[in-house]
Design an enzyme around this catalytic site. Structure first.
Site, PDB file in Angstrom:
ATOM      1  N   GLU A  80       0.889  -1.299  -0.130  1.00  0.00           N
ATOM      2  CA  GLU A  80      -0.042  -0.330  -0.153  1.00  0.00           C
ATOM      3  C   GLU A  80       0.814   1.537   0.151  1.00  0.00           C
ATOM      4  O   GLU A  80       2.196   1.039   0.615  1.00  0.00           O
ATOM      5  CB  GLU A  80      -0.768  -0.144   0.741  1.00  0.00           C
ATOM      6  CG  GLU A  80      -2.235  -0.929   1.198  1.00  0.00           C
ATOM      7  CD  GLU A  80      -2.920  -0.903  -0.096  1.00  0.00           C
ATOM      8  OE1 GLU A  80      -3.338  -0.097  -0.427  1.00  0.00           O
ATOM      9  OE2 GLU A  80      -3.618  -2.221   0.061  1.00  0.00           O
ATOM     10  N   CYS A 142      -7.107  -2.409   7.711  1.00  0.00           N
ATOM     11  CA  CYS A 142      -5.882  -2.084   7.647  1.00  0.00           C
ATOM     12  C   CYS A 142      -5.658  -0.922   7.006  1.00  0.00           C
ATOM     13  O   CYS A 142      -4.326  -0.561   7.562  1.00  0.00           O
ATOM     14  CB  CYS A 142      -6.226  -2.630   5.727  1.00  0.00           C
ATOM     15  SG  CYS A 142      -6.260  -4.809   6.447  1.00  0.00           S
ATOM     16  N   HIS A 166      -1.441  -5.252   1.803  1.00  0.00           N
ATOM     17  CA  HIS A 166      -2.454  -6.286   1.442  1.00  0.00           C
ATOM     18  C   HIS A 166      -2.516  -7.767   0.328  1.00  0.00           C
ATOM     19  O   HIS A 166      -1.981  -7.188  -0.556  1.00  0.00           O
ATOM     20  CB  HIS A 166      -3.834  -5.528   0.661  1.00  0.00           C
ATOM     21  CG  HIS A 166      -5.189  -4.533   1.672  1.00  0.00           C
ATOM     22  ND1 HIS A 166      -4.908  -3.270   1.766  1.00  0.00           N
ATOM     23  CD2 HIS A 166      -4.996  -5.430   2.619  1.00  0.00           C
ATOM     24  CE1 HIS A 166      -5.919  -3.158   2.535  1.00  0.00           C
ATOM     25  NE2 HIS A 166      -5.920  -4.588   3.299  1.00  0.00           N
TER      26      HIS A 166
END
Ligand code: PCA
Length: 198
Positions: A80, A142, A166
């Site tokens: 990310e 998250c 992820h």
């Protein structure tokens, strides 16, 4: 030897298995690329998960932090790029559902990952694993945990690799919920490869 905090999450929503739980448990206590790995599993709870991560940061004082989460439906490994100061999405495991509130009212709108996300994607692809940078971690737990970790680093002026990756569903999960999936072994291998980039 340096210390790396590796977090996974418990199962949540319609996903009875979270492959990140097993990865954190499997790598806990192992040595990898000059890091002693401390694996911990976080709750899926807007009132608790961020504080749990901060507790682990205080307790272990790691030199690097890699947090993992399941992105059910994604078909590749996605480091990310950014965490945003927003809680939103479906209910958590305690039945709480936020509505776009800020995580920290005084915090910045976002934090960029402090992981070498480009090198990670390159390394994974070289090794034959599909990967790409994700420009949104969503606004669920998250993102919340990624934001908490980076906020803690910023507040304490800690310039250390830290961020979030992820991963897709494992085959075991896909047998329960039809979705794109990888073998647990490949998922584990990709996490090891990302740690090699630190
Ligand atoms: N994935 C969720 C929360 C826990 C997890 O593994 C998310 O993407 O926010």
């Amino acid at each position: 030897m340096k210390k790396l905090l590796l977090t996974g999450f418990e199962p949540f929503l319609e996903f009875p298995i979270n492959p990140t739980t097993e990865i954190a448990d499997t790598l806990n206590g192992t040595e990898l690329h000059n890091y002693q790995i401390v694996g911990e599993v976080l709750s899926v709870d807007f009132q608790k998960s961020g504080a749990q991560l901060v507790e682990f940061l205080k307790k272990h004082n790691p030199d690097a932090v890699v947090s993992l989460g399941l992105a059910g439906g994604r078909n590749c490994i996605t480091p990310e790029r950014i965490a945003i100061n927003c809680n939103d999405g479906p209910v958590d495991n305690q039945g709480h559902q936020p509505n776009g509130e800020k995580i920290f009212p005084e915090g910045p709108d976002g934090y960029f990952s402090k992981l070498p996300i480009k090198q990670m994607v390159e390394k994974l692809k070289e090794a034959g694993f599909p990967a790409k940078i994700s420009n949104t971690a969503g606004a669920y737990l998250c993102n919340n945990v990624m934001y908490h970790g980076l906020h803690y680093m910023a507040e304490h002026k800690l310039d250390r690799p830290a961020g979030f990756i992820h991963i897709p569903a494992s085959h075991a999960l896909a047998l329960e919920k039809n979705m794109p999936s990888w073998s647990q072994e490949d998922l584990l291998e990709t996490v090891k490869l990302t740690i090699e980039c630190l």
